[in-house]
Design a protein around this motif. Structure first.
Motif, PDB file in Angstrom:
ATOM      1  N   ILE A  78      25.273  30.116  20.742  1.00 29.08           N
ATOM      2  CA  ILE A  78      24.576  28.827  20.835  1.00 29.08           C
ATOM      3  C   ILE A  78      24.978  27.905  19.688  1.00 29.08           C
ATOM      4  O   ILE A  78      25.323  26.745  19.897  1.00 29.08           O
ATOM      5  CB  ILE A  78      23.054  29.045  20.826  1.00 29.08           C
ATOM      6  CG1 ILE A  78      22.624  29.828  22.068  1.00 29.08           C
ATOM      7  CG2 ILE A  78      22.309  27.713  20.751  1.00 29.08           C
ATOM      8  CD1 ILE A  78      21.165  30.209  22.082  1.00 29.08           C
ATOM      9  N   THR A  79      24.932  28.446  18.465  1.00 25.08           N
ATOM     10  CA  THR A  79      25.190  27.601  17.297  1.00 25.08           C
ATOM     11  C   THR A  79      26.669  27.460  16.980  1.00 25.08           C
ATOM     12  O   THR A  79      27.114  26.430  16.466  1.00 25.08           O
ATOM     13  CB  THR A  79      24.471  28.171  16.071  1.00 25.08           C
ATOM     14  OG1 THR A  79      24.949  29.506  15.815  1.00 25.08           O
ATOM     15  CG2 THR A  79      22.968  28.220  16.293  1.00 25.08           C
ATOM     16  N   GLY A  80      27.459  28.528  17.255  1.00 24.78           N
ATOM     17  CA  GLY A  80      28.873  28.528  16.906  1.00 24.78           C
ATOM     18  C   GLY A  80      29.171  29.531  15.813  1.00 24.78           C
ATOM     19  O   GLY A  80      28.268  30.162  15.246  1.00 24.78           O
ATOM     20  N   THR A  81      30.451  29.672  15.491  1.00 30.23           N
ATOM     21  CA  THR A  81      30.866  30.629  14.472  1.00 30.23           C
ATOM     22  C   THR A  81      32.244  30.235  13.953  1.00 30.23           C
ATOM     23  O   THR A  81      32.861  29.282  14.446  1.00 30.23           O
ATOM     24  CB  THR A  81      30.898  32.062  15.045  1.00 30.23           C
ATOM     25  OG1 THR A  81      31.142  32.992  13.988  1.00 30.23           O
ATOM     26  CG2 THR A  81      31.986  32.191  16.104  1.00 30.23           C
ATOM     27  N   GLN A  94      34.140  26.977  15.021  1.00 28.45           N
ATOM     28  CA  GLN A  94      34.029  26.735  16.452  1.00 28.45           C
ATOM     29  C   GLN A  94      32.581  26.379  16.748  1.00 28.45           C
ATOM     30  O   GLN A  94      31.707  27.236  16.734  1.00 28.45           O
ATOM     31  CB  GLN A  94      34.443  27.978  17.244  1.00 28.45           C
ATOM     32  CG  GLN A  94      34.426  27.798  18.747  1.00 28.45           C
ATOM     33  CD  GLN A  94      35.535  26.883  19.245  1.00 28.45           C
ATOM     34  OE1 GLN A  94      36.669  26.981  18.798  1.00 28.45           O
ATOM     35  NE2 GLN A  94      35.205  25.993  20.157  1.00 28.45           N
ATOM     36  N   ARG A  95      32.307  25.110  16.979  1.00 27.98           N
ATOM     37  CA  ARG A  95      30.934  24.669  17.202  1.00 27.98           C
ATOM     38  C   ARG A  95      30.436  25.132  18.564  1.00 27.98           C
ATOM     39  O   ARG A  95      31.178  25.114  19.542  1.00 27.98           O
ATOM     40  CB  ARG A  95      30.828  23.146  17.095  1.00 27.98           C
ATOM     41  CG  ARG A  95      31.192  22.632  15.711  1.00 27.98           C
ATOM     42  CD  ARG A  95      31.087  21.121  15.626  1.00 27.98           C
ATOM     43  NE  ARG A  95      31.495  20.658  14.311  1.00 27.98           N
ATOM     44  CZ  ARG A  95      30.783  19.846  13.542  1.00 27.98           C
ATOM     45  NH1 ARG A  95      29.608  19.394  13.973  1.00 27.98           N
ATOM     46  NH2 ARG A  95      31.221  19.472  12.360  1.00 27.98           N
ATOM     47  N   GLN A 127      19.593  20.117  12.585  1.00 24.75           N
ATOM     48  CA  GLN A 127      20.767  20.643  11.908  1.00 24.75           C
ATOM     49  C   GLN A 127      20.933  22.114  12.277  1.00 24.75           C
ATOM     50  O   GLN A 127      20.019  22.735  12.802  1.00 24.75           O
ATOM     51  CB  GLN A 127      20.642  20.496  10.387  1.00 24.75           C
ATOM     52  CG  GLN A 127      19.503  21.326   9.793  1.00 24.75           C
ATOM     53  CD  GLN A 127      19.326  21.120   8.306  1.00 24.75           C
ATOM     54  OE1 GLN A 127      19.610  20.042   7.783  1.00 24.75           O
ATOM     55  NE2 GLN A 127      18.873  22.150   7.595  1.00 24.75           N
ATOM     56  N   VAL A 128      22.116  22.645  11.994  1.00 21.64           N
ATOM     57  CA  VAL A 128      22.415  24.046  12.263  1.00 21.64           C
ATOM     58  C   VAL A 128      23.116  24.624  11.044  1.00 21.64           C
ATOM     59  O   VAL A 128      23.998  23.972  10.468  1.00 21.64           O
ATOM     60  CB  VAL A 128      23.309  24.200  13.519  1.00 21.64           C
ATOM     61  CG1 VAL A 128      23.804  25.629  13.650  1.00 21.64           C
ATOM     62  CG2 VAL A 128      22.548  23.800  14.771  1.00 21.64           C
ATOM     63  N   THR A 129      22.728  25.827  10.653  1.00 19.40           N
ATOM     64  CA  THR A 129      23.383  26.510   9.547  1.00 19.40           C
ATOM     65  C   THR A 129      24.228  27.645  10.095  1.00 19.40           C
ATOM     66  O   THR A 129      23.721  28.541  10.768  1.00 19.40           O
ATOM     67  CB  THR A 129      22.352  27.063   8.544  1.00 19.40           C
ATOM     68  OG1 THR A 129      21.561  25.980   8.043  1.00 19.40           O
ATOM     69  CG2 THR A 129      23.049  27.751   7.381  1.00 19.40           C
ATOM     70  N   ILE A 130      25.546  27.584   9.806  1.00 18.05           N
ATOM     71  CA  ILE A 130      26.492  28.589  10.272  1.00 18.05           C
ATOM     72  C   ILE A 130      27.161  29.219   9.062  1.00 18.05           C
ATOM     73  O   ILE A 130      27.904  28.549   8.341  1.00 18.05           O
ATOM     74  CB  ILE A 130      27.548  27.978  11.213  1.00 18.05           C
ATOM     75  CG1 ILE A 130      26.884  27.294  12.408  1.00 18.05           C
ATOM     76  CG2 ILE A 130      28.527  29.047  11.693  1.00 18.05           C
ATOM     77  CD1 ILE A 130      27.855  26.549  13.300  1.00 18.05           C
ATOM     78  N   GLU A 131      26.847  30.494   8.821  1.00 18.58           N
ATOM     79  CA  GLU A 131      27.432  31.240   7.700  1.00 18.58           C
ATOM     80  C   GLU A 131      27.340  30.461   6.395  1.00 18.58           C
ATOM     81  O   GLU A 131      28.308  30.332   5.646  1.00 18.58           O
ATOM     82  CB  GLU A 131      28.890  31.591   8.019  1.00 18.58           C
ATOM     83  CG  GLU A 131      29.036  32.486   9.240  1.00 18.58           C
ATOM     84  CD  GLU A 131      30.482  32.814   9.563  1.00 18.58           C
ATOM     85  OE1 GLU A 131      31.347  32.617   8.695  1.00 18.58           O
ATOM     86  OE2 GLU A 131      30.741  33.251  10.686  1.00 18.58           O
ATOM     87  N   GLY A 132      26.163  29.903   6.158  1.00 21.26           N
ATOM     88  CA  GLY A 132      25.903  29.216   4.897  1.00 21.26           C
ATOM     89  C   GLY A 132      26.201  27.741   4.889  1.00 21.26           C
ATOM     90  O   GLY A 132      25.794  27.029   3.967  1.00 21.26           O
ATOM     91  N   ASP A 133      26.911  27.256   5.890  1.00 22.51           N
ATOM     92  CA  ASP A 133      27.227  25.828   5.971  1.00 22.51           C
ATOM     93  C   ASP A 133      26.214  25.131   6.873  1.00 22.51           C
ATOM     94  O   ASP A 133      26.017  25.536   8.025  1.00 22.51           O
ATOM     95  CB  ASP A 133      28.638  25.613   6.523  1.00 22.51           C
ATOM     96  CG  ASP A 133      29.712  26.145   5.588  1.00 22.51           C
ATOM     97  OD1 ASP A 133      29.482  26.116   4.367  1.00 22.51           O
ATOM     98  OD2 ASP A 133      30.767  26.582   6.090  1.00 22.51           O
ATOM     99  N   THR A 134      25.573  24.082   6.361  1.00 18.14           N
ATOM    100  CA  THR A 134      24.592  23.321   7.136  1.00 18.14           C
ATOM    101  C   THR A 134      25.255  22.087   7.719  1.00 18.14           C
ATOM    102  O   THR A 134      25.816  21.264   6.989  1.00 18.14           O
ATOM    103  CB  THR A 134      23.405  22.917   6.252  1.00 18.14           C
ATOM    104  OG1 THR A 134      22.773  24.097   5.745  1.00 18.14           O
ATOM    105  CG2 THR A 134      22.378  22.124   7.054  1.00 18.14           C
TER     106      THR A 134
END
Length: 331
Positions: A78-81, A94-95, A127-134
């Motif tokens: 859903i959020t990406g990785t 990859q959003r 907002q979305v946080t992916i592996e520490g990045d917001t």
């Protein structure tokens, strides 16, 4: 387009070229969009929940993504990785599908609680946080989630915290015989009729400007007291174990302003509160065991409260040094 009433009329008329008998659904989706909200739509299969969301996005000119929720969907879906690219030897972001203006979480209760929780930050903080990045989400941003009320096998009830993130819970019923006949005639003429036939009548920039207009709608002190009376009475009802938080009162305040605006008023009247009390409160109530055993549901509680609490007089509302007459809901 800076007039909420004109904007809603354009949306309703355009979407109604495809959908029949869904004016209330379109109205509430418009209210939520104009007030930065998210919507939970409940209904049996085949009542056009997904089509309504897609058509609404097309009419407003919003980027639209559909996420089919199943038990094997993971939060990263859903959020990406970050994905490793052999060509560059680096990880590339990859959003996920949540990065859109309108994200449809179809059959949300089929996803596990872990996956459902992936939507919490997006819905609350945009907002979305992916592996520490917001990362900020595009604006406007809105989540529409659907669920089927009759299939319980292989589903996971939304926890209270998740339900509370939804501004409104809407219930879509099967159409009347008359409306269903109109549907038959339309699909007889065009078997492929669908959301793709809806034309754009607004833009994302229009939505941002209309939100500012809605924010300026006046709410009299007596109406604010009425909102508090309703929310607190539901919270303290004998049939309720856990009532709604202060967020419910704020939501009721904001949505009534939008309802007033799309009816051409620059102030809220008690009928706006009555109309939105159920969609705002029905999913935020945890009933007592006795109420469940007694076949009392959340809507019964809200209806009883609205019957018991007298609304303020609508003969006039104070705007600074000016007193204006307030019309009825029909006016």
């Amino acid at each position: 387009m800076n007039n909420p009433a004109d904007a809603y009329a354009a949306l309703r008329d355009e979407i109604s070229t495809v959908l029949v008998g869904n004016d209330e659904l379109i109205e509430y989706l418009t209210i939520s969009l104009f007030t930065r909200g998210h919507v939970l739509v409940e209904g049996v299969p085949g009542v056009a929940k997904t089509t309504a969301a897609n058509a609404f996005a097309r009419a407003v000119g919003l980027d639209y993504t559909r996420i089919q929720m199943t038990p094997d969907v993971l939060p990263a879906d859903i959020t990406g990785t970050h994905v490793f690219r052999e060509g560059t030897g680096e990880f590339q972001l990859q959003r996920g599908p949540i990065f859109s203006n309108l994200a449809l979480a179809d059959e949300i209760n089929r996803a596990t609680p872990k996956t459902q929780s992936a939507l919490l930050e997006a819905m609350q903080e945009n907002q979305v946080t992916i592996e520490g990045d917001t990362l900020p989400l595009p604006q406007p941003f809105m989540v529409i989630a659907t669920q089927n009320p009759i299939e319980m096998e292989g589903t996971f009830d939304l926890p209270e915290a998740q339900r509370d993130r939804f501004q409104l819970k809407l219930v879509v019923d099967t159409p009347t015989r008359e409306n269903e006949r109109i549907l038959l005639d339309r699909f007889d003429d065009d078997a492929q009729l669908g959301a793709r036939d809806v034309e754009q009548v607004l833009t994302a920039q229009d939505v941002l400007e209309l939100r500012e207009v809605v924010e300026d709608v006046h709410v009299a002190s007596s109406v604010k007291e009425y909102i508090l009376d309703v929310v607190r009475a539901v919270r303290e009802d004998d049939n309720v174990d856990v009532g709604s938080s202060p967020r419910a009162g704020i939501t009721l305040l904001n949505t009534t302003k939008a309802r007033a605006a799309i009816r051409g008023r620059d102030y809220v009247i008690p009928d706006d509160v009555k109309a939105l009390a159920k969609p705002v409160l029905r999913h935020r109530i945890v009933l007592s065991t006795e109420a469940d055993l007694g076949s009392v549901d959340a809507e019964d509680v809200v209806e009883d409260v609205l019957d018991r609490i007298a609304p303020p007089e609508v003969s006039g509302f104070q705007f600074g040094d000016e007193t204006r007459d307030a019309p009825t809901a029909d006016e």
